[in-house]
Motif scaffolding. Structure first.
Motif, PDB file in Angstrom:
ATOM      1  N   ILE A 137       6.369  14.577   0.789  1.00 24.12           N
ATOM      2  CA  ILE A 137       5.125  14.028   0.270  1.00 24.12           C
ATOM      3  C   ILE A 137       4.596  15.042  -0.744  1.00 24.12           C
ATOM      4  CG2 ILE A 137       4.542  12.619   2.293  1.00 24.12           C
ATOM      5  CD1 ILE A 137       2.664  15.840   1.618  1.00 24.12           C
ATOM      6  N   LEU A 138       3.755  14.552  -1.644  1.00 25.54           N
ATOM      7  CA  LEU A 138       3.250  15.397  -2.718  1.00 25.54           C
ATOM      8  C   LEU A 138       1.725  15.421  -2.681  1.00 25.54           C
ATOM      9  CD1 LEU A 138       4.510  15.501  -6.340  1.00 25.54           C
ATOM     10  CD2 LEU A 138       2.107  14.974  -5.951  1.00 25.54           C
ATOM     11  N   ILE A 139       1.143  16.594  -2.853  1.00 18.26           N
ATOM     12  CA  ILE A 139      -0.317  16.692  -2.881  1.00 18.26           C
ATOM     13  C   ILE A 139      -0.786  17.177  -4.242  1.00 18.26           C
ATOM     14  CG2 ILE A 139      -2.318  17.914  -1.944  1.00 18.26           C
ATOM     15  CD1 ILE A 139      -1.252  17.753   0.712  1.00 18.26           C
TER      16      ILE A 139
ATOM     17  N   ALA B 121       2.153  10.125  -2.098  1.00 14.84           N
ATOM     18  CA  ALA B 121       1.384  11.195  -2.735  1.00 14.84           C
ATOM     19  C   ALA B 121      -0.047  11.128  -2.215  1.00 14.84           C
ATOM     20  CB  ALA B 121       1.412  11.027  -4.246  1.00 14.84           C
ATOM     21  N   PHE B 122      -0.736  12.268  -2.239  1.00 13.47           N
ATOM     22  CA  PHE B 122      -2.104  12.340  -1.722  1.00 13.47           C
ATOM     23  C   PHE B 122      -3.002  13.041  -2.730  1.00 13.47           C
ATOM     24  CE2 PHE B 122       0.742  11.839   1.764  1.00 13.47           C
ATOM     25  CZ  PHE B 122       0.088  10.961   2.610  1.00 13.47           C
ATOM     26  N   ASP B 123      -4.230  12.537  -2.839  1.00 10.76           N
ATOM     27  CA  ASP B 123      -5.202  13.135  -3.751  1.00 10.76           C
ATOM     28  C   ASP B 123      -6.589  12.847  -3.171  1.00 10.76           C
ATOM     29  OD1 ASP B 123      -4.675  13.994  -6.998  1.00 10.76           O
ATOM     30  OD2 ASP B 123      -6.741  13.761  -6.311  1.00 10.76           O
ATOM     31  N   ASN B 124      -7.607  13.510  -3.723  1.00  9.32           N
ATOM     32  CA  ASN B 124      -8.967  13.198  -3.267  1.00  9.32           C
ATOM     33  C   ASN B 124      -9.772  12.476  -4.348  1.00  9.32           C
ATOM     34  OD1 ASN B 124      -9.377  15.241  -5.037  1.00  9.32           O
ATOM     35  ND2 ASN B 124     -10.246  16.697  -3.572  1.00  9.32           N
ATOM     36  N   ASP B 125      -9.099  12.107  -5.448  1.00  8.14           N
ATOM     37  CA  ASP B 125      -9.784  11.425  -6.547  1.00  8.14           C
ATOM     38  C   ASP B 125      -9.790   9.903  -6.294  1.00  8.14           C
ATOM     39  OD1 ASP B 125     -10.512  10.173  -8.873  1.00  8.14           O
ATOM     40  OD2 ASP B 125      -9.342  11.496 -10.188  1.00  8.14           O
ATOM     41  N   PRO B 126     -10.991   9.314  -6.090  1.00 12.87           N
ATOM     42  CA  PRO B 126     -11.076   7.879  -5.792  1.00 12.87           C
ATOM     43  C   PRO B 126     -10.419   7.008  -6.871  1.00 12.87           C
ATOM     44  CG  PRO B 126     -13.243   8.934  -5.636  1.00 12.87           C
ATOM     45  CD  PRO B 126     -12.311   9.944  -6.217  1.00 12.87           C
ATOM     46  N   ASN B 127     -10.351   7.528  -8.110  1.00 20.04           N
ATOM     47  CA  ASN B 127      -9.726   6.752  -9.188  1.00 20.04           C
ATOM     48  C   ASN B 127      -8.204   6.705  -9.061  1.00 20.04           C
ATOM     49  OD1 ASN B 127     -12.141   6.163 -10.593  1.00 20.04           O
ATOM     50  ND2 ASN B 127     -12.143   8.290 -11.363  1.00 20.04           N
TER      51      ASN B 127
ATOM     52  N   ILE C 133      -0.321   6.347  -3.930  1.00 20.03           N
ATOM     53  CA  ILE C 133      -1.199   7.513  -3.804  1.00 20.03           C
ATOM     54  C   ILE C 133      -2.264   7.220  -2.743  1.00 20.03           C
ATOM     55  CG2 ILE C 133      -2.807   9.045  -5.034  1.00 20.03           C
ATOM     56  CD1 ILE C 133      -1.261   8.107  -7.636  1.00 20.03           C
ATOM     57  N   TYR C 134      -2.286   8.047  -1.703  1.00 21.07           N
ATOM     58  CA  TYR C 134      -3.195   7.856  -0.579  1.00 21.07           C
ATOM     59  C   TYR C 134      -4.330   8.876  -0.608  1.00 21.07           C
ATOM     60  CZ  TYR C 134       0.605   5.102   1.465  1.00 21.07           C
ATOM     61  OH  TYR C 134       1.580   4.177   1.693  1.00 21.07           O
ATOM     62  N   ASP C 135      -5.355   8.567   0.169  1.00 18.00           N
ATOM     63  CA  ASP C 135      -6.468   9.492   0.396  1.00 18.00           C
ATOM     64  C   ASP C 135      -5.933  10.697   1.173  1.00 18.00           C
ATOM     65  OD1 ASP C 135      -8.776  10.813   1.385  1.00 18.00           O
ATOM     66  OD2 ASP C 135      -9.899   8.930   1.290  1.00 18.00           O
ATOM     67  N   ILE C 136      -6.298  11.885   0.724  1.00 19.04           N
ATOM     68  CA  ILE C 136      -5.836  13.114   1.374  1.00 19.04           C
ATOM     69  C   ILE C 136      -6.176  13.112   2.872  1.00 19.04           C
ATOM     70  CG2 ILE C 136      -7.957  14.342   0.673  1.00 19.04           C
ATOM     71  CD1 ILE C 136      -4.565  16.058   0.737  1.00 19.04           C
ATOM     72  N   ARG C 137      -7.228  12.366   3.248  1.00 20.84           N
ATOM     73  CA  ARG C 137      -7.609  12.330   4.660  1.00 20.84           C
ATOM     74  C   ARG C 137      -6.565  11.616   5.533  1.00 20.84           C
ATOM     75  NH1 ARG C 137     -13.748  10.474   3.635  1.00 20.84           N
ATOM     76  NH2 ARG C 137     -12.569   9.272   2.106  1.00 20.84           N
ATOM     77  N   GLU C 138      -5.670  10.852   4.877  1.00 23.57           N
ATOM     78  CA  GLU C 138      -4.629  10.149   5.643  1.00 23.57           C
ATOM     79  C   GLU C 138      -3.363  10.979   5.811  1.00 23.57           C
ATOM     80  OE1 GLU C 138      -4.098   5.917   4.506  1.00 23.57           O
ATOM     81  OE2 GLU C 138      -5.777   6.290   3.136  1.00 23.57           O
ATOM     82  N   LEU C 139      -3.399  12.209   5.286  1.00 22.98           N
ATOM     83  CA  LEU C 139      -2.187  13.051   5.270  1.00 22.98           C
ATOM     84  C   LEU C 139      -1.539  13.205   6.646  1.00 22.98           C
ATOM     85  CD1 LEU C 139      -0.365  14.982   3.548  1.00 22.98           C
ATOM     86  CD2 LEU C 139      -1.856  16.819   4.319  1.00 22.98           C
ATOM     87  N   GLU C 140      -2.326  13.670   7.622  1.00 23.61           N
ATOM     88  CA  GLU C 140      -1.730  13.997   8.920  1.00 23.61           C
ATOM     89  C   GLU C 140      -1.130  12.761   9.581  1.00 23.61           C
ATOM     90  OE1 GLU C 140      -4.018  16.380  11.576  1.00 23.61           O
ATOM     91  OE2 GLU C 140      -2.435  16.342  13.103  1.00 23.61           O
TER      92      GLU C 140
END
Lengths: 211, 211
Positions: free
Chosen positions: A87-89, A114-120, A131-138
Motif C-alpha cells: 500500500i502507498l501513503i 493508496a491512502f491520503d488525508n486530502d478529501p479531494n 485512494i482511501y482515507d488514511i483512517r482506514e489504513l489499519e
C-alpha cells in the motif's frame, strides 16, 4: 484463539466467509449469521459455530456481526500474509507517479491501495488504484494481510506515518522521503534516496574524467 | 582551434562573453561585436580578436554573430563540464515528480531543464524547472556543459532518446524506464528499476519469515 482444536471443514470454510465479507458493499456495517448462511448455502448453526471459532467478537442479538471486525478477526486467524502487494501513503506527485507506473506487475508485485488525508483525493483513483482515507489504513492492511508500505510523503510527516504503518501490521517500509526512519528491530526499511542516486552518478562521472 | 596560443587575458574574458550571450533574450538570433563591446565596456577590436580565437564561425558583415553558434563554440572551447546538473527527458507523472522533488539540492545536485515533445508542456515549468522543446536538447546541453540525462519516458521511446542524449554530448544516463539501453563503452548507465526494488523488499520479507 485456540487454533489447534478447530476442525478441518471449519478451517476450509473460513476463507469463504472472509471473501464473502470482502465482497459486501462498504455500506454494510453489520450482518447476521442468517444472511451469511443464506448467501453461501450453509446451515445457520454451522455458520455461528465456525465464526465463533475464529472470532471472539460474537454476533449480537438483532444486530449481527460487525462486518469490519469480523473481517479483521478472520484475516488474523487465517494468518493472511501478502508479500506481493504493497500500500502507498501520500498521493502527491511521486505517489501518483508510482501508482500509474505499470512496471510493477512485470515483477509479480502490485500496489493494492493508496491512502491520503486530502478529501479531494479520497474516493478517487490513479492507475486503477483506489485512494482511501488514511483512517482506514489499519483495517485495510489487516484484512488484506498487507505487509509492505510505501512512504511518498514529505520528510516531516514520514516518521509519524511509519509508526502508523507498523501499528497497522506492516513490517517492511519502502521509504521515498529523505527522512531517516526509526523502526524496531526486525522491520525492513528500504530507503529509495533519489538524491543519493544522482550524486552517485555525478561521482562516477568525475572518477571517469580523472582516470 | 589551437588553445595553446591564446593569451591569458582573452581566456579570462571568454566566460564573460558566454555569460553575456546566455543572458540575452531567446529572440536575439544574431549580435554584432559592436553591441557585445558596448554591453561589456570593452574595445570592439579586442572583442573580435577574442571571439575569433574561440570560434571559427566568424561574425558576418552587417549580420554579426549567430548567438546560438557562438554560445556553443565558447562553451566547447572552454571545455565546460557540469557534473552537478542533469536534464530530464519525458515530463509525464514520474518526470514531473522528479522535477518537483526538492531533495536533490541537499546532495549538491540539481535538474537544470526538462524536455518534452508535447506542445502543452513546452514553455511551462514544474518545481521551477523550465520545460523545453526536445529539439533544443543538443544546443542546451552543449552550451551548459550538461553531462547527465534522466530518462522518464515509456520503455518504447527510451532507446531512441538515449541515442539523442549521447549525440547531445551527455555521457551518463539515469534510466527510469524499464528498457534495457544499449550504449557505447564509457557511457555510464544507472538503471533505477523501481519494480525490482519492490520485488527485493518482498524477497527480504519472505526470507525473514522463513528464518
Amino acid at each position: 484463539m485456540d487454533k489447534s482444536n478447530i476442525s478441518k471443514p471449519t478451517l476450509r470454510r473460513l476463507p469463504v466467509y472472509l471473501n464473502y465479507l470482502k465482497s459486501l458493499p462498504a455500506e454494510t456495517r453489520t450482518i447476521s449469521a442468517t444472511s451469511v448462511a443464506a448467501a453461501l448455502g450453509l446451515n445457520e448453526v454451522q455458520v455461528r459455530k465456525d465464526l465463533s471459532a475464529a472470532s471472539k467478537n460474537g454476533g449480537k442479538p438483532k444486530m449481527g456481526y460487525d462486518v469490519e471486525q469480523l473481517k479483521l478477526d478472520l484475516a488474523e486467524f487465517l494468518g493472511y500474509r501478502d508479500t506481493k502487494s504493497a500500500i502507498l501513503i501520500g498521493v502527491g506527485r511521486l505517489g501518483g507517479a508510482l501508482l500509474s507506473f505499470n512496471g510493477f506487475e512485470e515483477c509479480g508485485m502490485h500496489i493494492t491501495a493508496a491512502f491520503d488525508n486530502d478529501p479531494n483525493k479520497i474516493g478517487t483513483s490513479i492507475g486503477g488504484v483506489a485512494i482511501y482515507d488514511i483512517r482506514e489504513l489499519e483495517s485495510f492492511c489487516r484484512t488484506h494481510g498487507i505487509l509492505i508500505g510505501i512512504i511518498t510523503t514529505s520528510p516531516a510527516e514520514a516518521q509519524a506515518l511509519c509508526d502508523k504503518m507498523l501499528k497497522s501490521g506492516l513490517c517492511a517500509i519502502w521509504n521515498f522521503s529523505t527522512a531517516h526512519l526509526e523502526v524496531p528491530e526486525g522491520v525492513i526499511v528500504h530507503n529509495e534516496n533519489l538524491a543519493v542516486s544522482l550524486a552517485m552518478i555525478s561521482h562516477a562521472l568525475e572518477e571517469q574524467f580523472n582516470k
